[in-house]
Design a protein around this motif. Structure first.
Motif, short mmCIF file in Angstrom:
data_model
loop_
_atom_site.label_atom_id
_atom_site.label_comp_id
_atom_site.label_asym_id
_atom_site.label_seq_id
_atom_site.Cartn_x
_atom_site.Cartn_y
_atom_site.Cartn_z
N ARG A 34 0.82 -1.21 0.00
CA ARG A 34 0.00 0.00 0.00
C ARG A 34 0.86 1.26 0.00
NH1 ARG A 34 -4.71 -1.64 4.37
NH2 ARG A 34 -5.14 -3.66 3.48
N ASP A 56 -9.50 1.68 2.89
CA ASP A 56 -8.94 0.44 3.45
C ASP A 56 -9.69 -0.77 2.91
OD1 ASP A 56 -6.79 1.19 4.88
OD2 ASP A 56 -7.82 1.40 6.80
N GLU A 106 -8.12 -3.78 0.87
CA GLU A 106 -8.25 -5.18 1.27
C GLU A 106 -8.76 -6.04 0.12
OE1 GLU A 106 -10.87 -4.88 4.60
OE2 GLU A 106 -9.39 -3.73 5.74
N GLU A 107 -9.79 -5.55 -0.56
CA GLU A 107 -10.38 -6.35 -1.65
C GLU A 107 -9.41 -6.46 -2.82
OE1 GLU A 107 -12.92 -8.16 -1.32
OE2 GLU A 107 -13.72 -7.34 0.55
N GLU A 121 -6.17 -6.40 -2.57
CA GLU A 121 -5.11 -7.33 -2.18
C GLU A 121 -5.58 -8.77 -2.32
OE1 GLU A 121 -4.12 -5.74 1.66
OE2 GLU A 121 -2.50 -4.51 0.85
N ALA A 122 -6.86 -8.99 -2.04
CA ALA A 122 -7.40 -10.34 -2.23
C ALA A 122 -7.37 -10.70 -3.72
CB ALA A 122 -8.82 -10.42 -1.68
#
Lengths: 293, 434
Positions: B248, B395, B399-400, B402-403
């Motif tokens: 990030r 955030d 997160e999504e 990164e998934a």
């Protein structure tokens, strides 16, 4: 006759405990009650519009998959940290206990990491494991592991577990060593005369005899992993990637101080408070009574 | 006797300076600029203080953006708020919803009798911080926009040209990897670069209600097929290392500066860091165009932070603050700030002055950000965005995404999840915002 010597009721005892009571009231009871009150509110960051919502913050958490996932993750994290740091400490203490020459140096070196602040400990691990610049990813590449904790949740989790466990080894080591040294030498010597080797002596005598310490440390380590690892996680992963290392206490911070959702964050800290109280009760009521030898 | 006279004189002198200090009105400014930029902030304040005798601006470093904003919020709740606080762009909706807490800059300057000309500012910069009616709420301070950074040596060695479209990016990345590099391209601040700016650049809406500008009842629409197709292709490019995710924010900067990745998309404000770290010829160019989505780029949107005045102080202090705002927007200060930091200047005059001083000629590419921002008149989709709780929503998007990079979900699913979770946070914000 005895009754005569009884102290007359006076202010003195109250005065003597007053500082402690005041400190508890000001630094624990008052902020805790504020947190409980805040957890019933939904309001904007600046506190200009406030709505009293009773348990809505809690029911939101109960239905929030992210929050429930954080719960399971915290338990996994805590168990790993406790087991890893306690077994490492037990092993080291077992060896340190047998050492005669240079024992003090050895012990001092082992206690050092405890003096390192969590954030600094985290920073050390960040440098060592930086996927681009770190030494460990470079070494791991030779065994075919492409280390990237920025992307891989399991890598990130492993990293914070190692960092948190490493930090706590020194503390556990101190307690284990003290416990081992309080075991009467005659007991160990008797076992040795009976023909028990060092490994046998450890498992059959030392390990059971330090079990009260083990139970004590179990609670302490659980509390440590639950609450004191914030600094490490903040420095190493900031809860990422994809929330893979967000534990309960980190989510309290993230929702409250980053997201400025004070009600939701307060509700989480109230839940955490209940957890600590429960753990303490378990320690005093159950564990301390059960462990006997 | 002599000693006591000296003492007396000393005391008198001290009393004099003390009363002189009291006569000056103090204005507190909380900011989030650490390191070298922090020193530049101090210089701006010191220069302003030296330029007049009535007011003293006292800058205080309060940590990173989130910490500074949280500090200001906590201070406000305790009645100890500073006059001026630096808040990053995603905190804009939170700040403007707090009507009793903020003092809109344009209104403050009008109330203080300080002249203010809205047309002097770069439209793409100020539009982010205006009400739908065009009133300026906060003063842009450090603004940047994402650009495409490239390793000129590496591109040359691989026989690739500087990319203009996403197809070019793929071709160049392939050439770089074929030539032995470990990574074609990477990017940081992924929500800002790949969702927010990708949408603005191709004139796609991020959410309803003009990206949240016209109402709090906005819903996300970034989970459209154009964005999904682009992200999916990038995710697929990971297989051959054409794209490598590096974390990030600016975490992936070392990947670019140590020569691992040949191209890097991130803020133009990394100029200073790249100059000091890269040991190769580098350049910056405009963001690539996705020819499947649009035939020409619209304009990019800014990031960075603005200065918000907080309520609860004396009229005279606001007068001093207004004067400081005028000083801060002057062409000289802005041109200096722009050339030193790589942030874009906030006024056209400052950009013109930088050009006159020959800055763009001696530092080719440094005007890329301004060109990108002022490419076209901003549309409702490219003016900026105003979503509440956006710090948390970013955030969620991180997160999504990164998934997605980890390969556990598809781009479509990642965007749908992000939009759904983001909408829940928008609804939560809507409840407290009214």
């Amino acid at each position: 006759m005895l009754k005569r010597v009884h102290f007359p009721t006076s202010l003195l005892p109250y005065l003597l405990v007053a500082p402690q009571v005041i400190i508890t009231l000001v630094f624990f009871v008052w902020p805790a009650s504020q947190a409980v009150y805040q957890s019933f509110l939904i309001e904007d960051a600046f506190g200009i519009s406030t709505e009293f919502v009773w348990f809505e913050n809690f029911s939101y958490l109960a239905s929030d998959e992210q929050y429930l996932g954080t719960f399971g993750r915290t338990i996994f994290f805590s168990v790993c940290v406790a087991v890893l740091s306690m077994s490492a400490a037990l092993l080291l203490a077992g060896f340190a206990d047998r050492i005669v020459r240079g024992a003090t140096t050895y012990r001092t070196l082992l206690i050092w990491p405890y003096a390192v602040a969590p954030v600094l400990a985290g920073a050390l691990w960040v440098f060592m494991f930086n996927p681009t610049l770190g030494i460990f990813p470079y070494i791991l590449e030779f065994v075919g592991i492409d280390w990237n904790h920025y992307l891989n949740g399991s890598h990130a989790m492993m990293l914070v577990i190692f960092a948190a466990a490493w930090k706590q080894i020194a503390y556990n080591f101190l307690f284990y060593l003290a416990a081992m040294q309080s075991i009467p030498r005659s007991l160990i010597e008797a076992a040795a005369i009976d023909g028990a080797g060092p490994v046998r002596r450890f498992w059959d005598h030392i390990f059971p005899l330090v079990s009260p310490t083990t139970f004590f440390l179990l609670v302490i380590n659980a509390v440590y992993a639950f609450f004191d690892t914030f600094g490490i996680i903040h420095a190493v992963t900031q809860g990422g990637p994809a929330n893979a290392t967000t534990i309960l206490v980190y989510k309290v911070y993230n929702d409250g101080f980053v997201g400025l959702d004070l009600g939701g964050s307060a509700a989480q800290s109230v839940i955490l408070m209940v957890l600590v109280i429960a753990m303490t009760v378990v320690q005093f009521r159950y564990v301390e009574r059960k462990v006997e030898y | 006797m002599k000693l006591s006279r000296t003492l007396l004189a000393g005391t008198a002198a001290f009393a004099l300076t003390a009363s002189a200090a009291v006569a000056q009105t103090e204005i507190s400014w909380w900011h989030a600029m650490g390191g070298t930029n922090g020193e530049r902030v101090n210089k701006i304040a010191a220069d302003f203080n030296a330029s007049q005798g009535d007011y003293v601006v006292v800058p205080t470093y309060k940590g990173n953006y989130t910490e500074t904003m949280t500090a200001a919020v906590a201070a406000f709740r305790a009645g100890e708020q500073p006059h001026l606080v630096q808040v990053f762009e995603v905190g804009t909706a939170t700040m403007m919803a707090a009507k009793g807490a903020i003092y809109p800059i344009e209104q403050m300057m009008a109330d203080s009798g300080e002249p203010f000309d809205g047309s002097a500012y770069l439209p793409a910069v100020v539009s982010y911080y205006q009400t739908p009616e065009g009133e300026l709420l906060s003063m842009p301070f450090n603004s940047s926009t994402p650009v495409l950074w490239y390793n000129a040596d590496a591109l040359k060695a691989a026989g690739a040209s500087v990319p203009e479209t996403w197809d070019d990016v793929k071709t160049a990345a392939q050439a770089l990897v074929d030539n032995g590099m470990d990574c074609g391209f990477s990017f940081g601040w992924q929500s800002w670069v790949m969702i927010e700016n990708f949408s603005a650049w191709h004139d796609l809406a991020l959410g309803t209600q003009e990206n949240g500008f016209t109402g709090f009842d906005t819903e996300f629409t970034f989970n459209n097929e154009q964005v999904a197709a682009r992200l999916q292709e990038i995710a697929d490019m990971q297989k051959d290392k054409l794209f490598v995710y590096g974390g990030r924010r600016g975490d992936s900067l070392p990947m670019f500066t140590n020569g691992e990745c040949g191209m890097w998309m991130n803020s133009s404000a990394y100029y200073g860091s790249i100059v000091s770290q890269a040991e190769f010829e580098f350049g910056q160019t405009m963001l690539p165009l996705d020819t499947a989505v649009a035939s020409a780029p619209q304009n990019s949107i800014i990031g960075g932070a603005t200065l918000w005045a907080l309520q609860g102080h004396e009229a005279d202090e606001y007068k001093g603050l207004s004067k400081f705002m005028t000083y801060l927007s002057s062409a000289e200060v802005q041109a200096w700030w722009h050339q030193e930091t790589g942030y874009v200047p906030i006024t056209t005059a400052a950009a013109d002055l930088s050009a006159e001083q020959g800055f763009y000629e001696s530092n080719p590419g440094t005007d890329t950000a301004i060109k990108q921002l002022s490419l076209n008149t901003p549309t409702a989709n490219s003016r900026g965005l105003r979503f509440g709780n956006f710090v948390q929503i970013r955030d969620v998007i991180n997160e999504e995404m990164e998934a997605l990079w980890a390969g556990s979900i598809s781009a479509e699913q990642a965007l749908d999840n992000a939009a759904e979770r983001g909408n829940a946070l928008l609804r939560k914000f809507e409840r407290t915002a009214n």
